[in-house]
Design an enzyme around this catalytic site. Structure first.
Site, PDB file in Angstrom:
ATOM      1  N   GLU A 114       0.850  -1.186   0.000  1.00 23.95           N
ATOM      2  CA  GLU A 114       0.000   0.000   0.000  1.00 23.95           C
ATOM      3  C   GLU A 114       0.888   1.239   0.000  1.00 23.95           C
ATOM      4  O   GLU A 114       1.747   1.402   0.871  1.00 23.95           O
ATOM      5  CB  GLU A 114      -0.900   0.019   1.245  1.00 23.95           C
ATOM      6  CG  GLU A 114      -2.046  -0.974   1.194  1.00 23.95           C
ATOM      7  CD  GLU A 114      -3.206  -0.528   0.294  1.00 23.95           C
ATOM      8  OE1 GLU A 114      -3.186   0.624  -0.189  1.00 23.95           O
ATOM      9  OE2 GLU A 114      -4.119  -1.351   0.090  1.00 23.95           O
ATOM     10  N   ASP A 119      -6.729   1.796  -8.404  1.00 22.42           N
ATOM     11  CA  ASP A 119      -5.458   2.138  -7.781  1.00 22.42           C
ATOM     12  C   ASP A 119      -4.372   1.176  -8.235  1.00 22.42           C
ATOM     13  O   ASP A 119      -4.668  -0.001  -8.489  1.00 22.42           O
ATOM     14  CB  ASP A 119      -5.589   2.111  -6.247  1.00 22.42           C
ATOM     15  CG  ASP A 119      -5.880   0.712  -5.710  1.00 22.42           C
ATOM     16  OD1 ASP A 119      -6.851   0.088  -6.164  1.00 22.42           O
ATOM     17  OD2 ASP A 119      -5.127   0.232  -4.847  1.00 22.42           O
TER      18      ASP A 119
HETATM   19 ZN   LIG Z   1      -6.041  -1.474  -3.756  1.00 24.44          ZN
END
Ligand SMILES: [Zn+2]
Length: 356
Positions: free
Chosen positions: A226, A274
């Protein structure tokens, strides 16, 4: 002559000593366990039982520090999601909380709950994995044999995400509490500080419903990273430098192929976007992670070039062709998210496709 009071005390002492001696079986570290003494081994290992009754212990540091019973009061509202990103639904937290706020509360949660829970879960998984044959497997009805030639399965993909949150501290908090049901192996902060939250051999919950090639359980074969970014801003140099350093380490450690460094949006078209269009995929490809195209020499695809087939060869889920094209364009074209391929887009696709 002993009084009855003294006799009673002696009897009580003996009971306590006996109880102490029997209620604390010797524990051994899972990583350094040895074969049980001969007299503790089952007489007949083929009797259909699981003879290895080894008691597992968590690592030393956690047994010394007993967690307190009190839990901190958490007032922050975090809705339950299967991944932390909010980019598609734009449901960013209504109240801004400072990184210091999240750090403070996360430190408390880590101390009293998250770390003890981490070791407890790994301990239980070790126990479960050490058992063979699986007692729940109705297909195995033979004698008990083990192999001596094995190690742990390794991750073969890296999935990159942006957090869609306001700080790395907020993301650390999100992954420290159970009700969010999301996690990643690593969090890379805007300032380049990299946090590891889970051993890479464990399965993090970051991919959700996804597909790449024929793989439908990406969590089981991937490492989730992340990147602290709200989805509408560029990624800082410090952050990218740290990310590339981390990817270098992972590629080397697990022998992950260059093609297998991909984004969440690649494996979950339409559902996820994303990392965003601001993500510098070319820079990553230049460093050996994922593929890019040669913009100075874009070859014309042959007349019979099948774009959808090419997308499928790369790995995209083409059951919905429009969203597959959009996912490809978010990664390689970036400034145009229409579900159509222009002549230029087709050249890019053909160029990328030839790497696979
Ligand atoms: Zn994601």
């Amino acid at each position: 002559m002993l009084s009855s009071k003294a006799l009673f005390r002696m009897a009580l002492l003996m009971v306590v000593l006996y109880a102490c001696g029997t209620s604390q079986p010797a524990r051994r570290n899972v990583l350094s366990r040895t074969s049980p003494p001969a007299n503790q081994r089952p007489a007949n290992p083929d009797a259909g039982k699981h003879p290895d009754q080894t008691t597992f212990t968590r690592p030393e540091q956690i047994t010394k520090r007993k967690p307190r019973e009190v839990r901190p009061t958490v007032n922050t509202k975090i809705e339950r999601r299967d991944e932390p990103e909010t980019e598609n639904t734009a449901t960013a937290p209504a109240t801004y909380r400072s990184p210091a706020y999240y750090k403070n509360i996360t430190d408390s949660i880590q101390r009293v709950a998250a770390k003890p829970s981490y070791y407890k879960t790994t301990e239980n998984l070790f126990k479960e994995m050490a058992v063979v044959p699986d007692p729940k497997n109705p297909a195995v009805n033979s004698a008990w044999y083990t192999t001596v030639n094995f190690d742990a399965r390794k991750p073969n993909f890296v999935i990159l995400h942006h957090t869609a949150q306001t700080s790395a501290e907020q993301t650390l908090f999100t992954f420290s509490i159970s009700r969010t049901s999301v996690s990643a192996h690593y969090v890379v902060g805007r300032d380049g500080v990299t946090y590891q939250m889970l051993n890479e051999y464990m399965r993090a919950w970051h991919a959700g419903r996804s597909k790449w090639g024929a793989i439908t359980d990406m969590n089981s074969c991937s490492i989730g990273i992340e990147i602290d970014n709200n989805g509408t801003e560029p990624f800082s140099d410090a952050q990218m430098n740290s990310l590339i350093k981390l990817l270098d380490y992972l590629k080397d450690k697990f022998g992950i192929p260059q093609a297998n460094f991909i984004g969440h949006s690649d494996i979950a078209p339409s559902r996820k976007n994303d990392p965003s269009k601001y993500f510098p995929w070319k820079r990553l490809a230049d460093a050996g992670f994922g593929y890019w195209y040669d913009s100075s020499n874009l070859a014309e695809p042959p007349a019979d070039f099948n774009a959808i087939l090419a997308l499928r060869v790369i790995g995209y889920d083409t059951r919905n062709q429009a969203t597959a094209i959009q996912a490809f364009k978010l990664h390689y074209i970036q400034n145009d998210n229409t579900p159509m391929l222009t002549d230029y887009d087709k050249k890019v696709l053909y160029n990328v496709y030839r790497n696979y």
